[in-house]
Design a protein around this motif. Structure first.
Motif, PDB file in Angstrom:
ATOM      1  N   LEU A   1       0.827  -1.210   0.000  1.00 52.13           N
ATOM      2  CA  LEU A   1       0.000   0.000   0.000  1.00 52.13           C
ATOM      3  C   LEU A   1       0.864   1.264   0.000  1.00 52.13           C
ATOM      4  O   LEU A   1       0.583   2.219  -0.729  1.00 52.13           O
ATOM      5  CB  LEU A   1      -0.927  -0.010   1.213  1.00 52.13           C
ATOM      6  CG  LEU A   1      -1.998   1.084   1.268  1.00 52.13           C
ATOM      7  CD1 LEU A   1      -2.958   0.964   0.084  1.00 52.13           C
ATOM      8  CD2 LEU A   1      -2.770   1.003   2.585  1.00 52.13           C
ATOM      9  N   ILE A   2       1.918   1.257   0.802  1.00 52.52           N
ATOM     10  CA  ILE A   2       2.821   2.412   0.846  1.00 52.52           C
ATOM     11  C   ILE A   2       3.511   2.598  -0.505  1.00 52.52           C
ATOM     12  O   ILE A   2       3.689   3.730  -0.982  1.00 52.52           O
ATOM     13  CB  ILE A   2       3.851   2.244   1.982  1.00 52.52           C
ATOM     14  CG1 ILE A   2       3.141   2.338   3.346  1.00 52.52           C
ATOM     15  CG2 ILE A   2       4.960   3.283   1.884  1.00 52.52           C
ATOM     16  CD1 ILE A   2       4.031   2.012   4.535  1.00 52.52           C
TER      17      ILE A   2
ATOM     18  N   ILE B   1     -15.401   7.803  -0.161  1.00 50.01           N
ATOM     19  CA  ILE B   1     -14.325   8.689   0.303  1.00 50.01           C
ATOM     20  C   ILE B   1     -13.135   8.701  -0.646  1.00 50.01           C
ATOM     21  O   ILE B   1     -12.203   9.490  -0.466  1.00 50.01           O
ATOM     22  CB  ILE B   1     -13.846   8.282   1.717  1.00 50.01           C
ATOM     23  CG1 ILE B   1     -13.228   6.877   1.711  1.00 50.01           C
ATOM     24  CG2 ILE B   1     -14.991   8.365   2.716  1.00 50.01           C
ATOM     25  CD1 ILE B   1     -12.599   6.492   3.022  1.00 50.01           C
ATOM     26  N   ARG B   2     -13.154   7.813  -1.657  1.00 47.98           N
ATOM     27  CA  ARG B   2     -12.147   7.790  -2.735  1.00 47.98           C
ATOM     28  C   ARG B   2     -10.718   7.652  -2.184  1.00 47.98           C
ATOM     29  O   ARG B   2      -9.824   8.398  -2.554  1.00 47.98           O
ATOM     30  CB  ARG B   2     -12.257   9.059  -3.583  1.00 47.98           C
ATOM     31  CG  ARG B   2     -13.558   9.168  -4.339  1.00 47.98           C
ATOM     32  CD  ARG B   2     -13.699  10.526  -5.024  1.00 47.98           C
ATOM     33  NE  ARG B   2     -12.612  10.761  -5.965  1.00 47.98           N
ATOM     34  CZ  ARG B   2     -12.595  10.337  -7.212  1.00 47.98           C
ATOM     35  NH1 ARG B   2     -13.609   9.619  -7.684  1.00 47.98           N
ATOM     36  NH2 ARG B   2     -11.579  10.619  -8.012  1.00 47.98           N
ATOM     37  N   LEU B   3     -10.531   6.651  -1.316  1.00 48.91           N
ATOM     38  CA  LEU B   3      -9.191   6.371  -0.795  1.00 48.91           C
ATOM     39  C   LEU B   3      -8.701   5.020  -1.311  1.00 48.91           C
ATOM     40  O   LEU B   3      -9.477   4.065  -1.410  1.00 48.91           O
ATOM     41  CB  LEU B   3      -9.190   6.345   0.737  1.00 48.91           C
ATOM     42  CG  LEU B   3      -9.161   7.672   1.484  1.00 48.91           C
ATOM     43  CD1 LEU B   3      -9.019   7.420   2.988  1.00 48.91           C
ATOM     44  CD2 LEU B   3      -8.057   8.581   0.997  1.00 48.91           C
ATOM     45  N   PRO B   4      -7.397   4.908  -1.613  1.00 53.55           N
ATOM     46  CA  PRO B   4      -6.825   3.605  -1.957  1.00 53.55           C
ATOM     47  C   PRO B   4      -6.909   2.649  -0.768  1.00 53.55           C
ATOM     48  O   PRO B   4      -6.716   3.072   0.381  1.00 53.55           O
ATOM     49  CB  PRO B   4      -5.366   3.930  -2.292  1.00 53.55           C
ATOM     50  CG  PRO B   4      -5.335   5.405  -2.531  1.00 53.55           C
ATOM     51  CD  PRO B   4      -6.400   5.985  -1.669  1.00 53.55           C
TER      52      PRO B   4
ATOM     53  N   ALA C   1      -4.617   6.447   2.737  1.00 53.08           N
ATOM     54  CA  ALA C   1      -4.824   5.087   2.238  1.00 53.08           C
ATOM     55  C   ALA C   1      -5.207   4.207   3.420  1.00 53.08           C
ATOM     56  O   ALA C   1      -4.933   4.563   4.574  1.00 53.08           O
ATOM     57  CB  ALA C   1      -3.568   4.554   1.550  1.00 53.08           C
ATOM     58  N   ILE C   2      -5.838   3.047   3.128  1.00 53.01           N
ATOM     59  CA  ILE C   2      -6.314   2.174   4.206  1.00 53.01           C
ATOM     60  C   ILE C   2      -5.895   0.735   3.950  1.00 53.01           C
ATOM     61  O   ILE C   2      -6.103   0.192   2.861  1.00 53.01           O
ATOM     62  CB  ILE C   2      -7.847   2.233   4.356  1.00 53.01           C
ATOM     63  CG1 ILE C   2      -8.315   3.662   4.657  1.00 53.01           C
ATOM     64  CG2 ILE C   2      -8.307   1.283   5.456  1.00 53.01           C
ATOM     65  CD1 ILE C   2      -9.822   3.787   4.788  1.00 53.01           C
TER      66      ILE C   2
ATOM     67  N   ALA D   1       2.056   9.257   0.209  1.00 56.50           N
ATOM     68  CA  ALA D   1       1.294   9.227   1.466  1.00 56.50           C
ATOM     69  C   ALA D   1       2.216   9.313   2.672  1.00 56.50           C
ATOM     70  O   ALA D   1       3.246   8.630   2.726  1.00 56.50           O
ATOM     71  CB  ALA D   1       0.458   7.957   1.536  1.00 56.50           C
ATOM     72  N   ARG D   2       1.833  10.141   3.629  1.00 58.08           N
ATOM     73  CA  ARG D   2       2.591  10.250   4.873  1.00 58.08           C
ATOM     74  C   ARG D   2       1.769   9.830   6.084  1.00 58.08           C
ATOM     75  O   ARG D   2       2.291   9.736   7.196  1.00 58.08           O
ATOM     76  CB  ARG D   2       3.083  11.694   5.060  1.00 58.08           C
ATOM     77  CG  ARG D   2       4.197  12.065   4.079  1.00 58.08           C
ATOM     78  CD  ARG D   2       5.430  11.193   4.346  1.00 58.08           C
ATOM     79  NE  ARG D   2       6.443  11.283   3.291  1.00 58.08           N
ATOM     80  CZ  ARG D   2       6.583  10.422   2.296  1.00 58.08           C
ATOM     81  NH1 ARG D   2       5.755   9.381   2.205  1.00 58.08           N
ATOM     82  NH2 ARG D   2       7.520  10.574   1.392  1.00 58.08           N
ATOM     83  N   ARG D   3       0.487   9.567   5.848  1.00 55.26           N
ATOM     84  CA  ARG D   3      -0.354   9.057   6.933  1.00 55.26           C
ATOM     85  C   ARG D   3      -1.290   7.992   6.355  1.00 55.26           C
ATOM     86  O   ARG D   3      -2.038   8.255   5.412  1.00 55.26           O
ATOM     87  CB  ARG D   3      -1.163  10.169   7.592  1.00 55.26           C
ATOM     88  CG  ARG D   3      -1.898   9.666   8.828  1.00 55.26           C
ATOM     89  CD  ARG D   3      -2.524  10.782   9.627  1.00 55.26           C
ATOM     90  NE  ARG D   3      -3.017  10.283  10.901  1.00 55.26           N
ATOM     91  CZ  ARG D   3      -3.717  11.000  11.774  1.00 55.26           C
ATOM     92  NH1 ARG D   3      -3.996  12.270  11.496  1.00 55.26           N
ATOM     93  NH2 ARG D   3      -4.128  10.474  12.907  1.00 55.26           N
ATOM     94  N   VAL D   4      -1.213   6.810   6.909  1.00 55.70           N
ATOM     95  CA  VAL D   4      -1.985   5.658   6.424  1.00 55.70           C
ATOM     96  C   VAL D   4      -2.802   5.096   7.578  1.00 55.70           C
ATOM     97  O   VAL D   4      -2.383   5.170   8.748  1.00 55.70           O
ATOM     98  CB  VAL D   4      -1.039   4.578   5.843  1.00 55.70           C
ATOM     99  CG1 VAL D   4      -1.782   3.286   5.562  1.00 55.70           C
ATOM    100  CG2 VAL D   4      -0.373   5.099   4.572  1.00 55.70           C
TER     101      VAL D   4
END
Length: 326
Positions: free
Chosen positions: A152-153, A242-245, A215-216, A159-162
Protein backbone atom coordinates in the motif's frame (compact mmCIF):
# COMPACT_ATOMS: atom_id res chain seq x y z
CA UNK A 1 -31.40 -79.74 -10.20
CA UNK A 2 -28.25 -81.03 -11.84
CA UNK A 3 -24.71 -80.12 -10.80
CA UNK A 4 -24.22 -77.48 -13.53
CA UNK A 5 -27.43 -75.64 -12.57
CA UNK A 6 -26.44 -75.70 -8.90
CA UNK A 7 -22.99 -74.19 -9.58
CA UNK A 8 -24.52 -71.49 -11.82
CA UNK A 9 -27.07 -70.60 -9.13
CA UNK A 10 -24.40 -70.54 -6.42
CA UNK A 11 -22.14 -68.32 -8.53
CA UNK A 12 -24.96 -65.87 -9.20
CA UNK A 13 -25.80 -65.65 -5.51
CA UNK A 14 -22.17 -65.08 -4.59
CA UNK A 15 -21.95 -62.24 -7.09
CA UNK A 16 -25.08 -60.66 -5.63
CA UNK A 17 -24.30 -60.91 -1.91
CA UNK A 18 -21.41 -58.38 -1.80
CA UNK A 19 -23.46 -55.85 -3.76
CA UNK A 20 -26.38 -56.21 -1.38
CA UNK A 21 -24.11 -55.91 1.64
CA UNK A 22 -22.37 -52.85 0.13
CA UNK A 23 -25.70 -51.14 -0.46
CA UNK A 24 -26.81 -51.85 3.10
CA UNK A 25 -23.58 -50.40 4.53
CA UNK A 26 -23.50 -47.30 2.32
CA UNK A 27 -22.98 -44.28 4.59
CA UNK A 28 -24.31 -40.77 4.16
CA UNK A 29 -21.93 -38.24 5.73
CA UNK A 30 -23.34 -35.17 7.46
CA UNK A 31 -21.27 -32.01 7.14
CA UNK A 32 -21.86 -28.78 9.02
CA UNK A 33 -20.61 -25.27 8.33
CA UNK A 34 -20.24 -22.20 10.53
CA UNK A 35 -18.65 -19.68 8.16
CA UNK A 36 -19.16 -16.08 6.91
CA UNK A 37 -19.50 -16.68 3.12
CA UNK A 38 -22.96 -17.29 1.66
CA UNK A 39 -23.89 -20.77 0.43
CA UNK A 40 -23.56 -19.55 -3.17
CA UNK A 41 -20.05 -18.06 -2.74
CA UNK A 42 -17.31 -19.28 -5.11
CA UNK A 43 -15.26 -20.44 -2.11
CA UNK A 44 -18.06 -22.75 -0.95
CA UNK A 45 -18.55 -24.05 -4.50
CA UNK A 46 -14.80 -24.74 -4.70
CA UNK A 47 -14.97 -26.62 -1.39
CA UNK A 48 -17.80 -28.87 -2.56
CA UNK A 49 -16.09 -29.46 -5.91
CA UNK A 50 -12.89 -30.54 -4.15
CA UNK A 51 -14.83 -32.80 -1.82
CA UNK A 52 -16.62 -34.35 -4.81
CA UNK A 53 -13.27 -35.05 -6.47
CA UNK A 54 -12.29 -36.87 -3.29
CA UNK A 55 -15.36 -39.12 -3.41
CA UNK A 56 -17.94 -37.22 -1.36
CA UNK A 57 -20.75 -35.60 -3.35
CA UNK A 58 -23.76 -33.69 -2.10
CA UNK A 59 -26.94 -35.56 -2.97
CA UNK A 60 -25.06 -38.85 -3.16
CA UNK A 61 -23.14 -39.75 0.00
CA UNK A 62 -23.01 -36.25 1.51
CA UNK A 63 -25.61 -34.09 3.24
CA UNK A 64 -24.97 -30.43 4.06
CA UNK A 65 -26.63 -29.41 7.31
CA UNK A 66 -28.52 -26.15 6.63
CA UNK A 67 -28.16 -22.89 8.55
CA UNK A 68 -24.37 -22.56 8.76
CA UNK A 69 -23.61 -19.91 6.15
CA UNK A 70 -23.44 -16.11 6.38
CA UNK A 71 -22.96 -16.41 10.12
CA UNK A 72 -22.82 -13.26 12.23
CA UNK A 73 -21.88 -12.71 15.84
CA UNK A 74 -25.47 -11.91 16.81
CA UNK A 75 -26.67 -15.51 17.03
CA UNK A 76 -23.38 -17.38 16.97
CA UNK A 77 -23.83 -19.33 20.22
CA UNK A 78 -27.35 -20.41 19.25
CA UNK A 79 -26.23 -21.49 15.77
CA UNK A 80 -23.33 -23.48 17.23
CA UNK A 81 -25.64 -25.38 19.60
CA UNK A 82 -28.07 -26.17 16.78
CA UNK A 83 -25.23 -27.42 14.61
CA UNK A 84 -23.86 -29.77 17.29
CA UNK A 85 -27.40 -31.05 17.95
CA UNK A 86 -27.69 -31.95 14.26
CA UNK A 87 -25.11 -34.73 14.79
CA UNK A 88 -22.57 -33.83 12.09
CA UNK A 89 -19.67 -36.09 11.14
CA UNK A 90 -17.49 -32.97 10.83
CA UNK A 91 -17.85 -29.18 10.88
CA UNK A 92 -16.06 -26.57 8.78
CA UNK A 93 -15.75 -23.40 10.85
CA UNK A 94 -13.90 -20.16 11.11
CA UNK A 95 -12.67 -17.63 11.67
CA UNK A 96 -11.83 -17.41 15.33
CA UNK A 97 -15.20 -16.60 16.93
CA UNK A 98 -17.27 -19.36 15.27
CA UNK A 99 -14.53 -21.85 16.04
CA UNK A 100 -14.42 -20.74 19.68
CA UNK A 101 -18.20 -21.18 19.95
CA UNK A 102 -17.92 -24.77 18.73
CA UNK A 103 -14.82 -25.53 20.78
CA UNK A 104 -16.77 -24.67 23.93
CA UNK A 105 -19.45 -27.22 23.03
CA UNK A 106 -17.61 -30.31 21.83
CA UNK A 107 -14.35 -32.19 22.23
CA UNK A 108 -15.42 -35.05 20.00
CA UNK A 109 -16.94 -33.68 16.77
CA UNK A 110 -14.11 -33.05 14.25
CA UNK A 111 -13.70 -29.32 13.58
CA UNK A 112 -11.82 -28.04 10.53
CA UNK A 113 -11.11 -24.38 11.18
CA UNK A 114 -9.31 -21.43 9.68
CA UNK A 115 -7.92 -18.58 11.77
CA UNK A 116 -5.08 -16.10 11.65
CA UNK A 117 -2.94 -18.26 13.98
CA UNK A 118 -4.34 -21.62 15.10
CA UNK A 119 -1.63 -22.18 17.70
CA UNK A 120 -1.65 -18.70 19.27
CA UNK A 121 -5.45 -18.78 19.45
CA UNK A 122 -5.30 -21.99 21.47
CA UNK A 123 -7.11 -24.25 19.01
CA UNK A 124 -4.23 -26.69 18.46
CA UNK A 125 -1.09 -27.68 20.35
CA UNK A 126 1.19 -27.34 17.35
CA UNK A 127 0.96 -27.21 13.57
CA UNK A 128 2.46 -30.67 13.13
CA UNK A 129 0.51 -32.37 15.93
CA UNK A 130 -2.79 -30.57 16.55
CA UNK A 131 -4.10 -32.96 19.20
CA UNK A 132 -7.76 -32.96 20.18
CA UNK A 133 -10.62 -32.63 17.71
CA UNK A 134 -9.47 -29.53 15.76
CA UNK A 135 -7.28 -29.04 12.71
CA UNK A 136 -7.38 -26.63 9.77
CA UNK A 137 -5.61 -23.65 8.22
CA UNK A 138 -3.35 -21.09 9.90
CA UNK A 139 -3.30 -18.00 7.68
CA UNK A 140 -0.02 -16.28 8.62
CA UNK A 141 -1.99 -13.05 8.87
CA UNK A 142 0.42 -11.03 11.04
CA UNK A 143 3.15 -11.38 8.43
CA UNK A 144 0.76 -10.82 5.53
CA UNK A 145 -0.77 -7.70 7.09
CA UNK A 146 2.75 -6.24 7.11
CA UNK A 147 3.33 -7.22 3.50
CA UNK A 148 0.04 -5.61 2.49
CA UNK A 149 1.09 -2.45 4.31
CA UNK A 150 4.34 -2.36 2.32
CA UNK A 151 2.42 -2.78 -0.94
CA UNK A 152 0.00 0.00 0.00
CA UNK A 153 2.82 2.41 0.85
CA UNK A 154 4.47 1.60 -2.48
CA UNK A 155 1.17 2.07 -4.26
CA UNK A 156 0.71 5.54 -2.78
CA UNK A 157 4.33 6.74 -2.45
CA UNK A 158 3.41 10.32 -1.52
CA UNK A 159 1.29 9.23 1.47
CA UNK A 160 2.59 10.25 4.87
CA UNK A 161 -0.35 9.06 6.93
CA UNK A 162 -1.98 5.66 6.42
CA UNK A 163 -4.82 3.93 8.28
CA UNK A 164 -5.09 0.32 9.39
CA UNK A 165 -8.65 -0.79 10.11
CA UNK A 166 -8.56 -3.68 12.57
CA UNK A 167 -11.09 -6.14 13.94
CA UNK A 168 -10.99 -5.13 17.59
CA UNK A 169 -12.23 -8.54 18.71
CA UNK A 170 -9.26 -10.50 17.37
CA UNK A 171 -6.36 -8.17 16.47
CA UNK A 172 -3.79 -8.15 19.32
CA UNK A 173 -2.19 -4.89 20.42
CA UNK A 174 1.34 -6.13 19.75
CA UNK A 175 0.39 -6.77 16.11
CA UNK A 176 -0.82 -3.20 15.65
CA UNK A 177 2.28 -1.83 17.35
CA UNK A 178 4.55 -3.85 15.06
CA UNK A 179 2.77 -2.42 12.01
CA UNK A 180 3.17 1.13 13.36
CA UNK A 181 6.89 0.60 13.92
CA UNK A 182 7.32 -0.79 10.40
CA UNK A 183 5.49 2.23 8.96
CA UNK A 184 7.64 4.66 10.92
CA UNK A 185 10.76 3.06 9.49
CA UNK A 186 9.47 4.14 6.08
CA UNK A 187 8.60 7.67 7.17
CA UNK A 188 4.86 6.98 7.38
CA UNK A 189 2.53 7.52 10.33
CA UNK A 190 0.12 4.62 10.82
CA UNK A 191 -3.16 5.24 12.64
CA UNK A 192 -5.06 2.20 13.95
CA UNK A 193 -8.85 2.26 13.82
CA UNK A 194 -10.61 -0.54 15.68
CA UNK A 195 -14.00 -1.95 14.73
CA UNK A 196 -15.81 -4.27 17.13
CA UNK A 197 -19.19 -4.53 15.41
CA UNK A 198 -20.23 -4.46 11.76
CA UNK A 199 -22.42 -1.42 12.38
CA UNK A 200 -19.23 0.56 13.14
CA UNK A 201 -17.59 -0.13 9.75
CA UNK A 202 -18.88 2.83 7.77
CA UNK A 203 -18.35 5.43 10.49
CA UNK A 204 -14.83 4.12 11.15
CA UNK A 205 -13.88 4.47 7.48
CA UNK A 206 -15.28 8.01 7.47
CA UNK A 207 -13.27 8.81 10.60
CA UNK A 208 -10.09 7.56 8.94
CA UNK A 209 -10.73 9.91 6.04
CA UNK A 210 -11.47 12.81 8.40
CA UNK A 211 -8.18 12.11 10.17
CA UNK A 212 -6.33 12.90 6.92
CA UNK A 213 -5.31 9.32 6.23
CA UNK A 214 -4.37 8.86 2.58
CA UNK A 215 -4.82 5.09 2.24
CA UNK A 216 -6.31 2.17 4.21
CA UNK A 217 -5.04 -1.31 4.97
CA UNK A 218 -7.91 -3.54 6.06
CA UNK A 219 -6.25 -6.01 8.42
CA UNK A 220 -7.09 -9.69 8.14
CA UNK A 221 -10.64 -10.35 9.30
CA UNK A 222 -13.79 -11.74 7.69
CA UNK A 223 -15.56 -8.65 9.00
CA UNK A 224 -14.10 -6.66 6.11
CA UNK A 225 -13.04 -8.83 3.22
CA UNK A 226 -15.25 -11.83 2.43
CA UNK A 227 -16.48 -11.30 -1.15
CA UNK A 228 -20.24 -11.58 -1.38
CA UNK A 229 -20.88 -10.79 2.28
CA UNK A 230 -22.96 -7.81 3.39
CA UNK A 231 -20.08 -6.40 5.46
CA UNK A 232 -17.81 -6.39 2.42
CA UNK A 233 -20.44 -4.54 0.41
CA UNK A 234 -20.61 -1.88 3.14
CA UNK A 235 -16.81 -1.54 3.08
CA UNK A 236 -16.65 -1.18 -0.71
CA UNK A 237 -19.43 1.40 -0.76
CA UNK A 238 -17.76 3.44 2.00
CA UNK A 239 -14.36 3.31 0.28
CA UNK A 240 -15.88 4.43 -3.01
CA UNK A 241 -17.55 7.37 -1.27
CA UNK A 242 -14.32 8.69 0.30
CA UNK A 243 -12.15 7.79 -2.73
CA UNK A 244 -9.19 6.37 -0.79
CA UNK A 245 -6.83 3.61 -1.96
CA UNK A 246 -7.30 0.38 0.04
CA UNK A 247 -5.90 -3.14 0.17
CA UNK A 248 -7.55 -6.36 1.39
CA UNK A 249 -6.40 -9.83 2.41
CA UNK A 250 -7.96 -11.85 -0.42
CA UNK A 251 -6.98 -11.48 -4.12
CA UNK A 252 -10.62 -12.14 -5.07
CA UNK A 253 -11.64 -8.74 -3.69
CA UNK A 254 -9.61 -6.96 -6.38
CA UNK A 255 -11.08 -9.23 -9.03
CA UNK A 256 -14.49 -7.99 -7.93
CA UNK A 257 -14.29 -4.25 -7.34
CA UNK A 258 -11.62 -3.20 -4.84
CA UNK A 259 -8.24 -1.68 -5.70
CA UNK A 260 -5.88 -4.40 -4.48
CA UNK A 261 -5.75 -7.72 -2.69
CA UNK A 262 -2.74 -9.73 -1.54
CA UNK A 263 -2.63 -13.13 0.09
CA UNK A 264 -3.79 -16.69 -0.52
CA UNK A 265 -6.96 -17.18 -2.52
CA UNK A 266 -10.01 -17.74 -0.35
CA UNK A 267 -11.09 -20.50 -2.74
CA UNK A 268 -7.73 -22.26 -2.27
CA UNK A 269 -8.08 -22.25 1.51
CA UNK A 270 -11.54 -23.80 1.19
CA UNK A 271 -10.16 -26.50 -1.11
CA UNK A 272 -7.43 -27.23 1.44
CA UNK A 273 -10.04 -27.75 4.13
CA UNK A 274 -12.13 -29.95 1.84
CA UNK A 275 -9.20 -32.33 1.52
CA UNK A 276 -8.92 -32.41 5.31
CA UNK A 277 -12.62 -33.22 5.64
CA UNK A 278 -12.18 -36.07 3.14
CA UNK A 279 -9.43 -37.53 5.34
CA UNK A 280 -11.71 -37.30 8.38
CA UNK A 281 -14.55 -39.03 6.52
CA UNK A 282 -12.12 -41.82 5.64
CA UNK A 283 -11.29 -42.33 9.31
CA UNK A 284 -8.29 -40.12 10.13
CA UNK A 285 -8.53 -38.26 13.43
CA UNK A 286 -8.15 -34.45 13.35
CA UNK A 287 -5.42 -34.91 15.95
CA UNK A 288 -3.33 -36.65 13.28
CA UNK A 289 -3.96 -34.17 10.45
CA UNK A 290 -1.32 -31.39 10.54
CA UNK A 291 -2.49 -27.81 10.41
CA UNK A 292 -1.68 -26.38 6.98
CA UNK A 293 -0.58 -22.93 5.90
CA UNK A 294 -1.19 -21.22 2.57
CA UNK A 295 1.32 -22.26 -0.07
CA UNK A 296 0.61 -19.66 -2.75
CA UNK A 297 0.13 -15.90 -2.48
CA UNK A 298 -1.13 -13.57 -5.19
CA UNK A 299 -1.16 -9.82 -5.72
CA UNK A 300 -4.10 -8.63 -7.80
CA UNK A 301 -4.41 -4.96 -8.78
CA UNK A 302 -7.55 -3.48 -10.26
CA UNK A 303 -6.63 -0.56 -12.52
CA UNK A 304 -10.30 0.19 -13.18
CA UNK A 305 -10.72 0.84 -9.46
CA UNK A 306 -7.52 2.92 -9.47
CA UNK A 307 -8.78 5.08 -12.32
CA UNK A 308 -12.09 5.59 -10.53
CA UNK A 309 -10.30 7.33 -7.63
CA UNK A 310 -7.69 9.06 -9.76
CA UNK A 311 -4.78 6.93 -8.59
CA UNK A 312 -1.80 6.27 -10.86
CA UNK A 313 -0.40 2.94 -9.65
CA UNK A 314 3.41 2.82 -10.07
CA UNK A 315 4.41 0.82 -13.14
CA UNK A 316 6.90 -1.30 -11.18
CA UNK A 317 4.16 -2.50 -8.83
CA UNK A 318 1.81 -3.27 -11.71
CA UNK A 319 4.59 -5.29 -13.36
CA UNK A 320 5.01 -7.42 -10.20
CA UNK A 321 1.30 -8.15 -9.83
CA UNK A 322 0.19 -11.71 -10.51
CA UNK A 323 -2.96 -10.39 -12.13
CA UNK A 324 -3.99 -6.95 -13.34
CA UNK A 325 -7.61 -5.98 -13.99
CA UNK A 326 -7.50 -3.49 -16.88
Amino acid sequence: MDRREFITLLGGAAATWPLTTHAQERRIYRLGFLVPPPRTAPAVSAFLDELRQNGFAEGDNLTIIPGGFEVTDDHLAKQAVALIDAAPDAIVAGPELPLQALQALTHTVPLVGMTEDMVAAGFVRSLARPGGNITGISLLSPELDGKRQDILIEMVPEARRVAAVADGRITPTFHSEALQQAARSRGVELSIFSVKEPKEIQSTIETAKASNCEAINFLASPMFSVPGSRNYEVVVEAIAAIRLPAIFQWPETAEADSLAGYGPRLTDTFRQRARMVAKIFRGTSPADIPVEQPARFELVINLKAANAIGLNVPAGLVARADKVIE
